[in-house]
Design a protein around this motif. Structure first.
Motif: not given
Length: 96
Positions: A13, A25, A29, A81-82, A84-86, A88-90
């Motif tokens: 972070t 983002a 990634s 947050s960005v 954690l989203e990355a 989850l996507v990965w």
């Protein structure tokens, strides 16, 4: 990639906070993909990747400048947050 802990999340972070917000983002990634590649290297060769460390998100983020900031700031929370989203996507793409 190795299991992600709180120190991994914090350092990654802070690395995001050191780059422009509109690149968070993509950079998140990239950190994740590179940490995974370093982990595969470590598993195959039995030693840390020469340019990517041990395969942890922490080791990958440590390769970049990091911002010093309060964990309670709105900007820190937005970057987390960005990240954690990355993650989850990965995880969804790799089924890990």
């Amino acid at each position: 990639m190795r299991e992600v802990g709180l120190s991994d999340l914090d350092l990654a972070t802070r690395a995001l906070l050191a780059v422009p917000r509109d690149t968070w983002a993509v950079f998140a990634s990239s950190l994740i993909v590179d940490a995974h590649a370093a982990d595969l290297w470590r598993k195959r060769h039995g030693v840390a990747h020469p340019g990517g460390g041990t395969g942890s998100l922490y080791a990958q983020a440590a390769l970049y400048p990091r911002a010093a900031t309060s964990m309670c700031s709105a900007r820190y929370c937005a970057a987390l947050s960005v990240l954690l989203e990355a993650l989850l996507v990965w995880r969804g793409r790799t089924n890990l």
